[in-house]
Write an enzyme that holds these catalytic residues in place. Structure first.
Site, PDB file in Angstrom:
ATOM      1  N   PHE A 132       0.854  -1.188   0.000  1.00 49.82           N
ATOM      2  CA  PHE A 132       0.000   0.000   0.000  1.00 49.82           C
ATOM      3  C   PHE A 132       0.897   1.247   0.000  1.00 49.82           C
ATOM      4  O   PHE A 132       1.895   1.301   0.726  1.00 49.82           O
ATOM      5  CB  PHE A 132      -0.892  -0.035   1.247  1.00 49.82           C
ATOM      6  N   ASP A 202       1.380  -4.881   8.638  1.00 55.08           N
ATOM      7  CA  ASP A 202       0.247  -3.980   8.479  1.00 55.08           C
ATOM      8  C   ASP A 202      -1.001  -4.854   8.333  1.00 55.08           C
ATOM      9  O   ASP A 202      -1.121  -5.617   7.370  1.00 55.08           O
ATOM     10  CB  ASP A 202       0.459  -3.089   7.252  1.00 55.08           C
ATOM     11  N   TYR A 227     -11.007   1.775  10.973  1.00 52.43           N
ATOM     12  CA  TYR A 227     -12.234   2.079  10.203  1.00 52.43           C
ATOM     13  C   TYR A 227     -12.575   1.060   9.136  1.00 52.43           C
ATOM     14  O   TYR A 227     -13.578   1.202   8.466  1.00 52.43           O
ATOM     15  CB  TYR A 227     -12.124   3.479   9.568  1.00 52.43           C
ATOM     16  N   LYS A 228     -11.737   0.031   8.962  1.00 54.52           N
ATOM     17  CA  LYS A 228     -12.044  -0.982   7.939  1.00 54.52           C
ATOM     18  C   LYS A 228     -12.895  -2.083   8.568  1.00 54.52           C
ATOM     19  O   LYS A 228     -14.015  -1.820   8.984  1.00 54.52           O
ATOM     20  CB  LYS A 228     -10.751  -1.468   7.301  1.00 54.52           C
ATOM     21  N   ARG A 376     -12.862  -4.729  -6.800  1.00 56.82           N
ATOM     22  CA  ARG A 376     -12.559  -5.339  -5.518  1.00 56.82           C
ATOM     23  C   ARG A 376     -13.814  -5.483  -4.657  1.00 56.82           C
ATOM     24  O   ARG A 376     -14.609  -4.546  -4.555  1.00 56.82           O
ATOM     25  CB  ARG A 376     -11.549  -4.402  -4.834  1.00 56.82           C
TER      26      ARG A 376
END
Ligand SMILES: *Cc1c(COP(=O)(O)O)cnc(C)c1O
Length: 417
Positions: A132, A202, A227-228, A376
């Protein structure tokens, strides 16, 4: 086999699976808009039901009425640790090894600099060239600050070969945000340890969706998003993990007063706390922590194995349905077929991926697009039904078969994709 619309037999089978799903009642713990199939909980988790009331209580009573006394009265001061302890259970860590703080990016910085300090003399940082962007940017920034490091960013299949005795830290995202490919945490960690390197994981796309076992894998350091899959709300505080054995040695580069051994002594000299608290920097964001804390209650009583098992069922079914029914429409599976090698996400490449996602969103199936061509879908085991998987596959078939994506309206890109 020709392309064909998934039929009612599929719906019937999936409804039966939902009846037997040990997690079927967890869906009730979320506010999910009518008519929406939400396959983007890996970008922003939906609103758990307890959050609104908790925020109202914290705002109206705790802050509105109790004012500054809230720090003691409501133990605000220990919220980073309390919330961290709840997350610890979900990632296979001890409750005193995790703390909620800052953003994932900032936590990467803190742990990366700390890790380099534990390996003086070693000048290589290893990561995946497809990692990422923020992870790679933070490494680049740290190198500009400290200077003299070799940044060894390699492709996934080259990774084991990149770890040698020069390496200080191996920084990897456990589940790739584009492909959904998962690293074998246990294998990579022991490989790193054999060379004397530390691992920094991560967990942005893992925590809350998979059965993570940080301690069992011997992991050293980790960061992750609130927040995921943890559903803490937009911009929720992130978390960080430091294995107990490293806590007293990791130097906090952001040596703020909340990481001090005794913040309210107001000493002019910095002495870090001996435990995970040293990784705090400034005053914790109580409103954000309160939302995340309430959101984590949606995970109460869930067993990690149930989450993991359902994740595999949902993703496998989606792959199977799409491959069986959507042949010839230009979709290519980008996610590993082997369940142990993927996260809770299924991605396909498609040359018009952005428009395909927009056409799906217009039908209430919310996935997302990642440049250059990835479509996705995230499968959160807590609130998705097996039927949702079937319905999503059906909508995908409809969009592709009718070329519903092929209109200017769906090709206009917003700033956030
Ligand atoms: C989402 C994500 C982040 C986000 O970092 P922020 O600091 O919260 O913006 C970091 N790393 C990975 C792998 C991600 O997927």
């Amino acid at each position: 086999m020709m392309a064909s619309r998934p039929g009612s037999a599929t719906r019937h089978d999936l409804a039966a699976l939902d009846e037997r799903d040990p997690l079927r009642l967890y869906r009730e713990r979320f506010e999910l808009p009518e008519g929406v199939i939400y396959l983007d909980g890996n970008s922003l988790g939906p609103l758990p039901k307890g959050v609104e009331a908790r925020l109202r209580e914290v705002v109206q009573t705790q802050w509105g009425h109790d004012l500054i006394m809230g720090w003691n009265l409501h133990d605000w001061v220990n919220m980073p640790r309390r919330v961290g302890a709840k997350i610890a259970r979900l990632i296979g860590a001890q409750s005193d090894e995790v703390i909620a703080a800052d953003s994932t990016s900032v936590n990467l910085f803190k742990l990366l600099v700390g890790a380099l300090g534990l390996r003086p003399g070693r000048r290589v940082i290893v990561s995946d060239s497809d990692n990422f962007p923020t992870d790679l940017y933070m490494v680049q920034g740290v190198n500009e600050l400290l200077g003299g490091y070799e940044l060894r960013f390699v492709q996934r299949d080259r990774l084991p070969g990149a770890i040698d005795e020069q390496v200080a830290v191996v920084l990897l995202t456990h589940v790739d945000y584009r492909s959904g490919a998962r690293y074998d945490m246990r294998t990579i960690t022991s490989l790193a340890h054999r060379s004397g390197a530390l691992t920094l994981w991560d967990l942005a796309h893992s925590a809350g969706a998979l059965a993570l076992e940080l301690n069992a894998c011997g992991a050293d350091l980790a960061v992750g998003c609130g927040y995921k899959y943890l559903n803490g709300g937009p911009g929720a505080p992130a978390f960080l993990f430091v294995a107990r054995r490293l806590q007293a040695h990791l130097r906090p580069v952001l040596s703020g007063w909340f990481g001090h051994a005794a913040p309210f002594d107001f000493s002019p000299d910095y002495t870090p706390a001996t435990d995970i608290r040293r990784m705090l920097c400034g005053t914790p964001p109580i409103l954000g922590l309160a939302a995340l804390d309430a959101a984590l209650d949606a995970f109460a009583d869930v067993e990690l194995k149930q989450i993991q098992d359902k994740s595999v069922m949902l993703t496998q079914r989606f792959i199977d349905l799409v491959e069986a029914h959507c042949r010839g429409f230009g979709l290519q599976l980008a996610t590993p077929r082997e369940p142990a090698e993927r996260g809770s996400q299924v991605s396909f490449t498609h040359s018009e991926g952005y428009a395909v996602v927009q056409a799906l969103i217009a039908r209430g199936v919310i996935g997302d697009f990642r440049a250059p061509n990835i479509v996705r879908f995230g499968f959160a085991p807590l609130y998705l039904r097996h039927q949702d998987v079937g319905d999503a596959a059906m909508h995908l078939y409809d969009v592709l078969a009718a070329r519903a994506w092929d209109t200017p309206q769906f090709k206009n890109r917003g700033v956030v994709t």
